[in-house]
Each structure stands twice: as C-alpha cells, then as structure tokens.
Design a protein around this motif. Structure first.
Motif, PDB file in Angstrom:
ATOM      1  N   GLN A  55      -9.972   0.857   9.511  1.00  0.00           N
ATOM      2  CA  GLN A  55     -11.068   1.794   9.310  1.00  0.00           C
ATOM      3  C   GLN A  55     -12.128   1.575  10.381  1.00  0.00           C
ATOM      4  O   GLN A  55     -12.317   0.471  10.871  1.00  0.00           O
ATOM      5  N   ILE A  61      -3.658  -0.331   1.241  1.00  0.00           N
ATOM      6  CA  ILE A  61      -3.705   0.989   0.617  1.00  0.00           C
ATOM      7  C   ILE A  61      -2.438   1.157  -0.202  1.00  0.00           C
ATOM      8  O   ILE A  61      -1.348   1.208   0.331  1.00  0.00           O
ATOM      9  N   ASN A  84     -10.557   4.336  -3.051  1.00  0.00           N
ATOM     10  CA  ASN A  84     -10.693   4.931  -1.727  1.00  0.00           C
ATOM     11  C   ASN A  84     -12.033   4.520  -1.131  1.00  0.00           C
ATOM     12  O   ASN A  84     -13.097   4.921  -1.620  1.00  0.00           O
ATOM     13  N   ASN A  90     -14.593   7.315   0.096  1.00  0.00           N
ATOM     14  CA  ASN A  90     -15.433   7.964  -0.914  1.00  0.00           C
ATOM     15  C   ASN A  90     -16.189   6.948  -1.760  1.00  0.00           C
ATOM     16  O   ASN A  90     -16.532   7.230  -2.906  1.00  0.00           O
ATOM     17  N   PHE A 121      -6.512   6.213  -3.907  1.00  0.00           N
ATOM     18  CA  PHE A 121      -5.697   6.786  -2.847  1.00  0.00           C
ATOM     19  C   PHE A 121      -4.578   7.663  -3.381  1.00  0.00           C
ATOM     20  O   PHE A 121      -4.238   8.668  -2.785  1.00  0.00           O
TER      21      PHE A 121
END
Length: 104
Positions: free
Chosen positions: A14, A28, A34, A37, A43
């Motif tokens: 990221q 993930i 997530n 968000n 996810f």
C-alpha cells in the motif's frame, strides 16, 4: 496492489501518503478489514471471493443455458443516453450469447 499466488498467499503493498512510501500491507484474505476504507468493510465484500477456496462451501446445483452479456466494450464506452432503450440496453451495444453455465 496485491499479487495472487498458487499457494494462496496474497502479498500486498500500500502507498502511505503521509510517509510517501510503499509499504507491505497486511495479508489480504477472506475477512480481513479493508485498510483503504479504514476497516469499515472487509475485502471479500468488495471482491466476492477473496482467499483460499477451501474457506468456502461450494455446491454445484446443475447446468443451464442462459443468454449472458459477452464483449461489452462498446456498451461500457457509450454515453448513457445511447445505452438505455425503452425496455433494455440497445442491442447493437450489448452482445448476448447463449452459454451453458453452472448454476441453480
């Protein structure tokens, strides 16, 4: 960004704006919150099936033939007013083909 592998490991990275760096993200999978968000959703809510296949219960209910959209590039690139017809999408933009699918 994430990279799918055959061993079901899903390394992800990221971009952190405050640090101006790309860092390794948490794994993930399935019910991982997530981070984009702020952990509001998971996810697998966005990607439907996210993780090893053995985490889900699969059941094939049979086969049937349905007309499904196929090659919708012209449909996606068209303007809204050109896409919507009186009852359905314009037939010239959305090609429908008969396919045998698994379903129930």
């Amino acid at each position: 960004m994430f990279h799918d592998q055959l061993d079901n490991a899903r390394p992800a990275w990221q971009y952190l704006v405050g640090q101006r760096r790309v860092r390794r993200a948490p794994t993930i999978c399935c019910d991982t919150p997530n981070f984009v968000n702020s952990g509001v959703d998971f996810f697998d809510q966005a990607f439907v099936f996210m993780g090893p296949i053995d985490r889900y219960d699969w059941k094939i209910l049979g086969k049937k033939e349905l007309y499904i959209p196929y090659n919708t590039n012209r449909y996606v690139m068209a303007h809204d007013k050109d896409v919507i017809g009186p009852h359905f999408c314009e037939s010239g933009l959305c090609a429908m083909e008969l396919h045998r699918i698994l379903g129930g």
